[in-house]
Structures are given as C-alpha cells and as structure tokens.
Scaffold this active site. Sequence first.
Site, PDB file in Angstrom:
ATOM      1  N   GLU A   1       0.787  -1.140   0.083  1.00 45.30           N
ATOM      2  CA  GLU A   1       0.212  -0.004   0.030  1.00 45.30           C
ATOM      3  C   GLU A   1       0.846   1.398   0.080  1.00 45.30           C
ATOM      4  O   GLU A   1       1.944   1.382   0.196  1.00 45.30           O
ATOM      5  CB  GLU A   1      -0.890  -0.175   1.239  1.00 45.30           C
ATOM      6  CG  GLU A   1      -2.324  -0.514   1.137  1.00 45.30           C
ATOM      7  CD  GLU A   1      -3.187   0.484   0.081  1.00 45.30           C
ATOM      8  OE1 GLU A   1      -2.793   1.412  -0.357  1.00 45.30           O
ATOM      9  OE2 GLU A   1      -4.269   0.142   0.068  1.00 45.30           O
TER      10      GLU A   1
ATOM     11  N   ARG B   1      -8.425   1.665  12.799  1.00 44.20           N
ATOM     12  CA  ARG B   1      -6.966   2.109  12.426  1.00 44.20           C
ATOM     13  C   ARG B   1      -6.939   3.128  11.218  1.00 44.20           C
ATOM     14  O   ARG B   1      -7.916   3.176  10.450  1.00 44.20           O
ATOM     15  CB  ARG B   1      -6.168   0.912  11.969  1.00 44.20           C
ATOM     16  CG  ARG B   1      -6.565   0.216  10.780  1.00 44.20           C
ATOM     17  CD  ARG B   1      -5.568  -0.922  10.448  1.00 44.20           C
ATOM     18  NE  ARG B   1      -6.011  -1.482   9.133  1.00 44.20           N
ATOM     19  CZ  ARG B   1      -5.902  -1.275   7.950  1.00 44.20           C
ATOM     20  NH1 ARG B   1      -5.425   0.012   7.564  1.00 44.20           N
ATOM     21  NH2 ARG B   1      -6.083  -1.981   6.889  1.00 44.20           N
TER      22      ARG B   1
ATOM     23  N   ASP C   1      -9.633   1.693  -4.618  1.00 44.77           N
ATOM     24  CA  ASP C   1      -8.835   1.892  -3.536  1.00 44.77           C
ATOM     25  C   ASP C   1      -7.878   3.111  -3.687  1.00 44.77           C
ATOM     26  O   ASP C   1      -8.454   4.140  -3.499  1.00 44.77           O
ATOM     27  CB  ASP C   1      -8.238   0.517  -3.576  1.00 44.77           C
ATOM     28  CG  ASP C   1      -7.267   0.275  -2.162  1.00 44.77           C
ATOM     29  OD1 ASP C   1      -6.824   1.133  -1.631  1.00 44.77           O
ATOM     30  OD2 ASP C   1      -7.454  -0.929  -1.826  1.00 44.77           O
TER      31      ASP C   1
ATOM     32  N   ASN D   1      -5.767   4.322   7.745  1.00 45.12           N
ATOM     33  CA  ASN D   1      -5.611   3.726   6.401  1.00 45.12           C
ATOM     34  C   ASN D   1      -4.704   4.575   5.537  1.00 45.12           C
ATOM     35  O   ASN D   1      -3.868   5.127   5.721  1.00 45.12           O
ATOM     36  CB  ASN D   1      -7.041   3.326   5.829  1.00 45.12           C
ATOM     37  CG  ASN D   1      -6.692   2.303   4.731  1.00 45.12           C
ATOM     38  OD1 ASN D   1      -6.027   1.204   4.884  1.00 45.12           O
ATOM     39  ND2 ASN D   1      -7.603   2.266   3.374  1.00 45.12           N
TER      40      ASN D   1
ATOM     41  N   ASN E   1      -9.629   6.097   1.679  1.00 43.27           N
ATOM     42  CA  ASN E   1      -8.519   5.808   0.666  1.00 43.27           C
ATOM     43  C   ASN E   1      -8.429   6.676  -0.353  1.00 43.27           C
ATOM     44  O   ASN E   1      -9.009   7.944  -0.284  1.00 43.27           O
ATOM     45  CB  ASN E   1      -9.081   4.530   0.019  1.00 43.27           C
ATOM     46  CG  ASN E   1      -8.525   3.193   0.450  1.00 43.27           C
ATOM     47  OD1 ASN E   1      -7.174   3.264   0.478  1.00 43.27           O
ATOM     48  ND2 ASN E   1      -9.040   2.071   0.432  1.00 43.27           N
TER      49      ASN E   1
END
EC number: 3.1.1.17
Length: 303
Positions: free
Chosen positions: A17, A109, A214, A111, A160
Amino acid sequence: MSYKVEAVPDSYAALGEGPHWDVDRQSLYYVDLESAGINRYDFKQNKVYRAKIEGEIFASFILPVENKPQEFAVGCGLRTVIVQWDGVSAVAKVTRTLFEVQPDLKENRLNDAKTDPNGRFYGGTMADSGDIFTQWKGELYSWQAGGQPNAIRSKVGISNGLAWDVKAKKFYFIDTNNHEVLAYDYNQSTGAVSNPKVIFDLRKIRPEGPLFPDGMTVDTDGNIYVATFNGGTVFKVNPSTGKILLEIKIQTTQITSVAFGGPNLDILYVTTANKFDQPKPAGTTFQVTGLNAKGYAGVNLKI
C-alpha cells in the site's frame, strides 16, 4: 495504446500500500500494511530495501518528512508516528507520536494518507474487525504542523484514494465502501476542502459484483487513476466527464494503490495485495510504462 506491465524485482508485500515517489532519493516508498513493514525501492539499484518497525502491528502509510532525510511519518494503529530509518537497515524505530485520532475506537485504524501540494497531511480511518466493507466508523482528517487533526468527513467506511489537482483546484477522495470517487473544491493556500461531488461511480461499471475503488493518483493532464481492489484493473478516468479513458490490466486482482515515479515521472507504480491466498503474483509491486502520461512526485510532510 500499448503499455507494458512488469514486476518490480523482489517487491512482494502481503498487503502492499501507499506508494510514494521521492525525487531526492529516486526511490519509491511503500508499506506492507499488516506487518508494520516499510519498503524502499531504489530505482538506480533496481533493489528493494525492507524494514520492520519495532513493536508495531501496522504501517498504513509512509511519508518522508521535510528536511529530515531519515525521518518518516507512518500510520501505526490510530497514531501517526515519526519513524527513524536510514532506508537500508532491516529495523526501524518509532521516536515520537505526531498525533492520534479516534483514541476511543480501539478496533479502528488509520488507512491511506498523503501530503497535499503544500506538505499538509490528509488521511483517514476505517474499522479493522468484522466485515470492513459494511461499516462506516471511519473519519477523514487533515493536519498541519503546529495544529490538531481536523475532521473533514465522518461516517467513512474505508478511507482511501487521495489526490490533488492544483490547476483544477480539486481534491479527490475515495471511500471504498461507497464505490465512488468524490471531488472536493480545494483551496491550496488554506488547505480547506468543500462541496463534495460524486464524479465516478464504480457500481455503474459492474453492477453485478462490487468493484472496490482503493488508491488513486492524478496525472499532469488532470486525469485520475483509480486502483480497484478485486478488479485487477487501474482505471484512467476524465474527472470532468466520468469517462473511462483507459483500463490498465494488472496480472493480479487485488490492486491497492498507484503513484507516478521514475526519473521522468512517467512510470506508474502499482501496489497489490495477497489477501485470502491469492495465486502468484499477488502482492507484487508493478511498474507500468508506455502510458504517454506523467504524474507528480510525492510531497514531503512538513512537521
């Protein structure tokens, strides 16, 4: 158009990522999110260096810090921390916490996060237990040096895909769970964003099965590039019309994010994941050449 997709050597990350191209070091930084791994692909050496962040579970993103060559802002759980790393060693250490968000929501959490063209932080949170695709417990934040996190958007599913187009005065954002790309009006001098509008709806492309948008980036012509988790594709889209200009096919399905890089900023780097035992080459980072497009380098975070 004939583009070429090649694997970056030895670039595996189980949940790759957050690709970020660093001009000064001619390196691509990216994370292995669920193992607190941070990686640096050295373009000239054609080699990946890896480190594990001591004592941490997650590394959601990695952002080089302005004027501090061995300091990086990394998302560890709900904290954005400063990590010391020389870019070569196998271990990296947290030196301090910059800020924390949603401290009471322990099952959330951080991202994706990026820096805007002025070096401010933008990033958000998501649920990390249960069916993450059906929960809206996250928030989107901005932060700048000397301040506190500022909540831009609440009831976010999976925060995202952040990108900016200074010429068009737009900030682009993806909430994966909504299957949409939003465009906000963006004020570069203040960092303020307003008037969100849906510009690309992935449900319209494949109504029979959800395409999860994403990560995202933008090219110098103002087109956006949207990675699709479970879609095996990066869509190049005209954000003014919502029209797909190109479908870039990758040899695995879980496409997580994209960033332009390379000496001429004309290579599209694509991170992928290997969740739920995908066949090879899942988890590989790819480089796409021959797109006849250029993007923007990553911006260092000002702290």
